[in-house]
Design a protein around this motif. Sequence first.
Motif, PDB file in Angstrom:
ATOM      1  N   UNK A  51      -4.242   9.882 -14.856  1.00 49.09           N
ATOM      2  CA  UNK A  51      -3.326  10.764 -15.211  1.00 49.09           C
ATOM      3  C   UNK A  51      -3.633  12.249 -14.749  1.00 49.09           C
ATOM      4  N   UNK A  52      -2.882  12.268 -13.437  1.00 55.70           N
ATOM      5  CA  UNK A  52      -2.944  13.768 -12.956  1.00 55.70           C
ATOM      6  C   UNK A  52      -4.266  13.791 -12.403  1.00 55.70           C
ATOM      7  N   UNK A  53      -4.814  12.765 -11.667  1.00 50.94           N
ATOM      8  CA  UNK A  53      -6.303  13.046 -11.022  1.00 50.94           C
ATOM      9  C   UNK A  53      -5.955  14.051  -9.782  1.00 50.94           C
ATOM     10  N   UNK A  54      -7.170  14.399  -9.506  1.00 48.90           N
ATOM     11  CA  UNK A  54      -7.425  15.435  -8.187  1.00 48.90           C
ATOM     12  C   UNK A  54      -7.366  14.529  -7.040  1.00 48.90           C
ATOM     13  N   UNK A  55      -7.191  14.982  -5.689  1.00 47.74           N
ATOM     14  CA  UNK A  55      -7.536  14.251  -4.595  1.00 47.74           C
ATOM     15  C   UNK A  55      -6.612  13.452  -4.132  1.00 47.74           C
ATOM     16  N   UNK A  56      -6.634  12.914  -2.748  1.00 49.91           N
ATOM     17  CA  UNK A  56      -6.079  11.921  -2.027  1.00 49.91           C
ATOM     18  C   UNK A  56      -5.897  10.787  -2.630  1.00 49.91           C
ATOM     19  N   UNK A  57      -4.822   9.994  -2.821  1.00 55.37           N
ATOM     20  CA  UNK A  57      -4.918   8.839  -3.528  1.00 55.37           C
ATOM     21  C   UNK A  57      -4.076   7.720  -2.683  1.00 55.37           C
ATOM     22  N   UNK A  58      -4.695   6.524  -2.959  1.00 53.16           N
ATOM     23  CA  UNK A  58      -4.041   5.344  -2.080  1.00 53.16           C
ATOM     24  C   UNK A  58      -3.999   4.331  -3.300  1.00 53.16           C
ATOM     25  N   UNK A  67       0.737  -1.214   0.053  1.00 52.07           N
ATOM     26  CA  UNK A  67       0.060   0.040   0.198  1.00 52.07           C
ATOM     27  C   UNK A  67       0.999   1.035   0.084  1.00 52.07           C
ATOM     28  N   UNK A  68       0.532   2.037  -1.096  1.00 53.73           N
ATOM     29  CA  UNK A  68       1.189   3.434  -1.085  1.00 53.73           C
ATOM     30  C   UNK A  68       0.649   4.620  -1.003  1.00 53.73           C
ATOM     31  N   UNK A  69       0.819   5.856  -0.482  1.00 55.59           N
ATOM     32  CA  UNK A  69       0.188   7.023  -0.690  1.00 55.59           C
ATOM     33  C   UNK A  69       0.803   7.920  -1.978  1.00 55.59           C
ATOM     34  N   UNK A  70       0.165   8.270  -2.785  1.00 50.92           N
ATOM     35  CA  UNK A  70       0.740   9.017  -3.875  1.00 50.92           C
ATOM     36  C   UNK A  70      -0.183  10.272  -4.068  1.00 50.92           C
ATOM     37  N   UNK A  71       0.497  11.251  -4.721  1.00 52.29           N
ATOM     38  CA  UNK A  71      -0.087  12.474  -5.248  1.00 52.29           C
ATOM     39  C   UNK A  71      -0.551  12.293  -6.732  1.00 52.29           C
ATOM     40  N   UNK A  72      -1.477  13.141  -7.086  1.00 54.08           N
ATOM     41  CA  UNK A  72      -2.282  13.095  -8.476  1.00 54.08           C
ATOM     42  C   UNK A  72      -0.994  13.251  -9.462  1.00 54.08           C
ATOM     43  N   UNK A  73      -0.392  14.282  -9.531  1.00 50.45           N
ATOM     44  CA  UNK A  73       0.719  14.717 -10.359  1.00 50.45           C
ATOM     45  C   UNK A  73       1.710  13.679 -10.768  1.00 50.45           C
ATOM     46  N   UNK A  74       1.881  12.702  -9.562  1.00 53.51           N
ATOM     47  CA  UNK A  74       2.858  11.663  -9.936  1.00 53.51           C
ATOM     48  C   UNK A  74       2.424  10.468  -9.914  1.00 53.51           C
ATOM     49  N   UNK A  75       1.279  10.235 -10.320  1.00 55.22           N
ATOM     50  CA  UNK A  75       0.685   8.938 -10.112  1.00 55.22           C
ATOM     51  C   UNK A  75       0.770   8.007 -11.073  1.00 55.22           C
ATOM     52  N   UNK A  76       0.744   8.514 -12.486  1.00 58.65           N
ATOM     53  CA  UNK A  76       1.064   7.966 -13.727  1.00 58.65           C
ATOM     54  C   UNK A  76       2.469   7.648 -13.788  1.00 58.65           C
ATOM     55  N   UNK A  77       3.302   8.133 -13.260  1.00 57.18           N
ATOM     56  CA  UNK A  77       4.930   7.919 -13.310  1.00 57.18           C
ATOM     57  C   UNK A  77       5.048   6.837 -12.419  1.00 57.18           C
TER      58      UNK A  77
END
Length: 294
Positions: free
Chosen positions: A230-237, A178-188
């Motif tokens: 691809x760069x979605x908004x909001x908190x991401x798990x 399980x990882x936390x990630x931000x929208x702008x970095x998600x795809x990479x």
Amino acid sequence: MPESSPDPSPFPPTAPPRRTVASGLYLVATPIGNLRDMTLRALDVLAAADLVLAEDTRVTAKLLSAYGLKVRLERCDDHASARAADLAIERLREGAVVALVSDAGTPLVSDPGFVVARAVIAEGLPVHPIPGPSSLLAALCIAGLPADRVLFAGFLPPKSGARRTMLEEVRTARQTLVFFESGPRLADSLADMAAVLGPRPAAVARELTKLYEECVRGSLAELAVDPRCQSPKGEIVVVVGPGDIEVASDADADAALAEAMTRLPPGEAAAEVSRALNLPRKPLYKRALEMQGR
């Protein structure tokens, strides 16, 4: 037209009675999006608190205002956690009730409040968990992946090279990751996960408990190119399923034994390789003796 049902009562009429809140540090979980996820016990503690330590006092002030609470707030972010720890210990020694909250979810999970809790524990003062919302657990619930053994790896590094290095460290883990990630970095990040971890099933959970809650499921490679990632908004798990167990080849075992025997006698070398490669020790010991010419 049928009558609309009345608004639900904010508190169940049969709720257990309040208990006195004794002095101590309370780690209070707060909503990750839906304000009605606040627990009754969390409200009791915050109402009784002499001091609330908050990651962002502006965010917490809005939360407290939503429930009609007025409490003294002090900042506890990465720059102020040491000072907040000293303040908490001082107030606890005076018999105060101190609450610690993050911006959302359960404190201490990728959160500067860890510094405060550790300092209070070191002083032998009481610390109490007030469980509640958690994006980590919420994502595990809806990912559709094994949740019996889990490794939480927090936020990955922002740079691809460092990110891949960290992913290599958990590549052989047999738990769901399980990882936390931000929208702008998600795809990479998903692309790096696919490259390092291989074709594993995964899920990207976003905006949990909020109006636009979303969970996208697929392989890591599929998710890396999915338009919704691809760069979605909001908190991401990001939840990644466990990898297949890799069976070491005879050549791998021989190479590991040869290296280990430069440092250890055959028995200890066999035991070390057995642990490292998840292979039975007896055949390895026999092979080590053969390699030594016995």
